[in-house]
Enzyme design. Sequence first.
Site, PDB file in Angstrom:
ATOM      1  N   SER A  56     -39.993  -7.695  18.336  1.00 21.10           N
ATOM      2  CA  SER A  56     -39.206  -8.223  19.462  1.00 21.10           C
ATOM      3  C   SER A  56     -38.044  -9.012  18.890  1.00 21.10           C
ATOM      4  O   SER A  56     -38.132  -9.515  17.749  1.00 21.10           O
ATOM      5  CB  SER A  56     -40.091  -9.146  20.302  1.00 21.10           C
ATOM      6  N   TYR A  66     -46.045 -15.995  20.502  1.00 17.12           N
ATOM      7  CA  TYR A  66     -45.424 -14.662  20.565  1.00 17.12           C
ATOM      8  C   TYR A  66     -44.400 -14.509  19.438  1.00 17.12           C
ATOM      9  O   TYR A  66     -44.425 -13.518  18.699  1.00 17.12           O
ATOM     10  CB  TYR A  66     -44.773 -14.476  21.938  1.00 17.12           C
TER      11      TYR A  66
HETATM   12  N1  LIG Z   1     -40.626  -5.863  27.843  1.00 17.07           N
HETATM   13  C1  LIG Z   1     -39.895  -6.557  26.989  1.00 17.07           C
HETATM   14  O1  LIG Z   1     -38.889  -7.194  27.380  1.00 17.07           O
HETATM   15  C2  LIG Z   1     -40.234  -6.579  25.522  1.00 17.07           C
HETATM   16  C3  LIG Z   1     -39.323  -7.147  24.649  1.00 17.07           C
HETATM   17  C4  LIG Z   1     -39.607  -7.178  23.295  1.00 17.07           C
HETATM   18  C5  LIG Z   1     -40.764  -6.619  22.816  1.00 17.07           C
HETATM   19  N2  LIG Z   1     -41.650  -6.061  23.687  1.00 17.07           N
HETATM   20  C6  LIG Z   1     -42.864  -5.490  23.132  1.00 17.07           C
HETATM   21  O2  LIG Z   1     -42.993  -4.161  23.569  1.00 17.07           O
HETATM   22  C7  LIG Z   1     -44.352  -3.781  23.588  1.00 17.07           C
HETATM   23  C8  LIG Z   1     -44.693  -3.160  24.937  1.00 17.07           C
HETATM   24  O3  LIG Z   1     -44.512  -4.145  25.919  1.00 17.07           O
HETATM   25  P1  LIG Z   1     -44.142  -3.808  27.430  1.00 17.07           P
HETATM   26  O4  LIG Z   1     -43.026  -4.706  27.788  1.00 17.07           O
HETATM   27  O5  LIG Z   1     -44.017  -2.359  27.624  1.00 17.07           O
HETATM   28  O6  LIG Z   1     -45.423  -4.422  28.160  1.00 17.07           O
HETATM   29  P2  LIG Z   1     -46.597  -3.774  29.002  1.00 17.07           P
HETATM   30  O7  LIG Z   1     -46.068  -2.881  30.058  1.00 17.07           O
HETATM   31  O8  LIG Z   1     -47.458  -4.928  29.380  1.00 17.07           O
HETATM   32  O9  LIG Z   1     -47.336  -2.859  27.928  1.00 17.07           O
HETATM   33  C9  LIG Z   1     -48.209  -3.369  26.973  1.00 17.07           C
HETATM   34  C10 LIG Z   1     -49.079  -2.220  26.518  1.00 17.07           C
HETATM   35  O10 LIG Z   1     -49.944  -2.690  25.480  1.00 17.07           O
HETATM   36  C11 LIG Z   1     -51.267  -2.262  25.804  1.00 17.07           C
HETATM   37  N3  LIG Z   1     -52.250  -3.156  25.223  1.00 17.07           N
HETATM   38  C12 LIG Z   1     -52.358  -4.501  25.388  1.00 17.07           C
HETATM   39  N4  LIG Z   1     -53.433  -4.950  24.734  1.00 17.07           N
HETATM   40  C13 LIG Z   1     -54.029  -3.879  24.150  1.00 17.07           C
HETATM   41  C14 LIG Z   1     -55.176  -3.688  23.349  1.00 17.07           C
HETATM   42  N5  LIG Z   1     -55.970  -4.709  23.011  1.00 17.07           N
HETATM   43  N6  LIG Z   1     -55.484  -2.440  22.927  1.00 17.07           N
HETATM   44  C15 LIG Z   1     -54.703  -1.402  23.260  1.00 17.07           C
HETATM   45  N7  LIG Z   1     -53.596  -1.503  24.016  1.00 17.07           N
HETATM   46  C16 LIG Z   1     -53.280  -2.732  24.456  1.00 17.07           C
HETATM   47  C17 LIG Z   1     -51.323  -2.255  27.331  1.00 17.07           C
HETATM   48  O11 LIG Z   1     -52.322  -1.359  27.787  1.00 17.07           O
HETATM   49  P3  LIG Z   1     -53.762  -1.738  28.376  1.00 17.07           P
HETATM   50  O12 LIG Z   1     -53.608  -3.018  29.132  1.00 17.07           O
HETATM   51  O13 LIG Z   1     -54.092  -0.560  29.226  1.00 17.07           O
HETATM   52  O14 LIG Z   1     -54.629  -1.857  27.177  1.00 17.07           O
HETATM   53  C18 LIG Z   1     -49.955  -1.682  27.642  1.00 17.07           C
HETATM   54  O15 LIG Z   1     -49.986  -0.282  27.575  1.00 17.07           O
HETATM   55  C19 LIG Z   1     -45.148  -5.060  23.281  1.00 17.07           C
HETATM   56  O16 LIG Z   1     -45.495  -5.071  21.912  1.00 17.07           O
HETATM   57  C20 LIG Z   1     -44.141  -6.161  23.578  1.00 17.07           C
HETATM   58  O17 LIG Z   1     -44.418  -7.333  22.859  1.00 17.07           O
HETATM   59  C21 LIG Z   1     -41.417  -6.026  25.030  1.00 17.07           C
END
Ligand SMILES: NC(=O)c1ccc[n+]([C@@H]2O[C@H](COP(=O)([O-])OP(=O)(O)OC[C@H]3O[C@@H](n4cnc5c(N)ncnc54)[C@H](OP(=O)(O)O)[C@@H]3O)[C@@H](O)[C@H]2O)c1
Length: 255
Positions: A142, A155
Amino acid sequence: MKIPTASDGIAWVTGASSGIGREVAAQLAQAGWVVAVSARRADELESLAAAHPGKILVFPLDITDEVAVRAAVLQIEAAAGRPIVRVILNAGTYLRDTAPDFDIAKFKTQIDVNLLGTANCLAAILPNMLAAKRGQIGIVSSLAGLAGLPGAVTYSTTKAGLLAMAQSLKFDLDRANVGISVILPGFVKTPLTAKNKFPMPFLMEVSDAAKIILRELDKNKFLIAFPGGLAWPLRFLRILPAPLYFALVARTTKW
Ligand SMILES: NC(=O)c1ccc[n+]([C@@H]2O[C@H](COP(=O)([O-])OP(=O)(O)OC[C@H]3O[C@@H](n4cnc5c(N)ncnc54)[C@H](OP(=O)(O)O)[C@@H]3O)[C@@H](O)[C@H]2O)c1
């Protein structure tokens, strides 16, 4: 390093039940890849598979379970009959924390998923890729991993750890012809950011974020930081003297 294509093997995306991972998996499938998708919510993975007949293999998985991750990688390759040649380690979680509400349970949860969970996946796939001298790994960190940001004590810690991990791995992976990229998104519209109550500058659509990730992976770019409007100021801020860094970040975030 030869960038893997859909004819070389399959892709594996973790955290594919929602948000960035789901969209990356969908776009890979649309581009002709067979994609193994993992997350804990099997129903969400099944609905993704139903939208891309014959292209998505569903492997529900909690990445914090080391033994289950190792077994899943074996099962994925056995079911596909082909190796995993592109992996996007995207599963992650964000729990807001600050000094006054610093909570060891929140700290452990985020370390478990973001750092140890990603490490479990790496441990399961690295030996095959190193032996085959082929493959490509994308680790989703991130922009919050570039520097400690307010409201993200744990985080930022985990995402900075992933950035350092990818940098360190690259020295060895280059020699083995295995690609490695670290992905640093800014704010992307997903369930993870939907709970944020603060203004999110340069908030992006998830389809645009996934497009950038896949476009840059296709070039084997190491640092995939976006959008530029947020990434460049942050990259600049981190090299400033500490007093300037704290003053500027506090002012722009109104902390
Ligand atoms: N959205 C943003 O602005 C942003 C910015 C920078 C970085 N990121 C990073 O991008 C990635 C995806 O985030 P997102 O924004 O798309 O959020 P999201 O929609 O909440 O997706 C998170 C994903 O991680 C999975 N997950 C969480 N815990 C898990 C576990 N213990 N085992 C397996 N899967 C798990 C969730 O699936 P289940 O709950 O079904 O397990 C879900 O599919 C993350 O690493 C986040 O830190 C996001």
